[in-house]
Design an enzyme around this catalytic site. Structure first.
Site, mmCIF file in Angstrom:
data_model
loop_
_atom_site.group_PDB
_atom_site.id
_atom_site.type_symbol
_atom_site.label_atom_id
_atom_site.label_comp_id
_atom_site.label_asym_id
_atom_site.label_seq_id
_atom_site.Cartn_x
_atom_site.Cartn_y
_atom_site.Cartn_z
ATOM 1 C CB THR A 1 -15.805 0.759 -72.740
ATOM 2 O OG1 THR A 1 -15.838 2.044 -72.092
ATOM 3 C CG2 THR A 1 -16.449 -0.286 -71.855
ATOM 4 C CB THR B 1 -15.485 1.823 -66.632
ATOM 5 O OG1 THR B 1 -14.973 3.034 -67.196
ATOM 6 C CG2 THR B 1 -16.742 2.148 -65.840
ATOM 7 C CB SER C 1 -8.856 0.930 -72.353
ATOM 8 O OG SER C 1 -9.880 1.841 -72.677
#
Length: 329
Positions: free
Chosen positions: A92, A12, A59
């Site tokens: 994250t 992000t 991720s």
């Protein structure tokens, strides 16, 4: 002036929305590490920063092979290239897992910092640039040596072992529970540490010399009321997995049907670790499980217990040795 290597992997923090109000449908991995660095020229007052674009992806796509590649790169940069520290931008969603893997495998006393953002670079109130600046600030600070891999977000410094993402969109998502953050980056730009990691990590770890060509497969099974042992049975019959981590209820408990299936998994040579789906507390041995050769996960989350078990299985299949690792790391 210290030399920091910025390894950009996406997430992000590198995202671009359709407008400034786009907080959920943005495109991850639009901006490069160089793009981000150009927007915070104040970073260059802290350190010489060189960028390496490792990837530019969500991720959620991270795999154990990516962890191994990243570990090797970090080792090379810190030893052969003699950088003073590493900052890694990362999505994250699985940042805590990559951080803990590096926490256990990087052989260095130098700072390694992972950083992400909850709002894309283009959004109103984005935390991307502040998080990037504070991560470099932490990486160049002398106090950050010998503390293992760190996660920096929202002006807080967390140990990779304890930190977890706790909220889907909130900026203060990264928390370390009752144990708390290691420290903070204050408004006067002073880095303040209030505690030290006490478990073994990085330069103290027995995993930092292990041959990590690949990692054994370990599955996580989430327990709940009324659950059968069917998923565990499928994992066992697939013959692809070396271990199972139970995300158990309460103090690492499970249903009678799961218990029976886990017992069969152990008899097949699989290592079973009892962890908890609770956010706080330790999982310890209890009498009702004395008859089963199960490892207890201490206070590691299921996802981190999986990582430690994967690494432990590269060195041994002795249950007493693996249990000792769960106490030490």
């Amino acid at each position: 002036m210290k030399r920091i290597k910025l390894i950009a992997s996406g997430g992000t923090i590198s995202g671009k929305g359709v407008n400034q109000l786009d907080l959920k449908d943005y495109r991850t991995g639009y901006y490069t590490g160089e793009d981000l660095l150009q927007q915070v020229p104040e970073i260059l007052d802290l350190s010489q920063v060189d960028v390496f674009q490792l990837a530019n992806m969500s991720s959620t796509k991270m795999e154990s092979s990516d962890w191994i590649q990243l570990k090797r790169l970090v080792d090379e940069l810190l030893y052969q290239k003699d950088y003073d520290g590493i900052v890694i931008t990362h999505g994250t969603n699985t940042l805590e897992e990559t951080a803990y893997f590096l926490h256990l495998t990087v052989k260095s006393e130098k700072p390694v910092v992972l950083v992400g953002a909850q709002r894309p670079f283009t959004a109103i109130g984005s935390d991307a640039l502040n998080n990037l600046w504070t991560s470099v600030k932490v990486a160049v600070d002398e106090q950050s040596y010998e503390k293992g891999v760190l996660v920096v977000a929202n002006n807080e410094i967390h140990s990779a072992r304890e930190v977890s993402k706790t909220d889907t969109y909130s900026l203060d998502t990264f928390q370390s529970g009752r144990i708390g953050a290691l420290g903070y980056v204050n408004p006067d730009h002073i880095v303040q540490y209030d505690r030290y990691p006490t478990r073994k990590h990085t330069f103290q770890s027995k995993f930092n010399d292990s041959r990590l060509d690949n990692l054994p497969e370990v599955a996580i099974v989430y327990s709940h009321a009324g659950v059968s042992g069917d998923i565990i049975n499928l994992i066992v019959t697939s013959e692809k997995y070396s271990g199972i981590v139970l995300a158990g209820t309460g103090a690492g408990r499970c249903s009678p049907k799961e218990e029976e299936s886990l017992k069969k998994a152990s008899q097949k040579g699989m290592v079973v670790v009892r962890s908890s789906r609770c956010f706080e507390g330790r999982v310890v041995p209890i009498e009702s499980f004395d008859a089963f050769p199960f490892i207890t996960a201490d206070n590691l989350s299921p996802q981190k217990a999986r990582i430690l078990l994967m690494l432990a299985l590269t060195l041994t299949d002795d249950l007493s040795e693996i249990q000792a690792m769960f106490h030490a790391y």
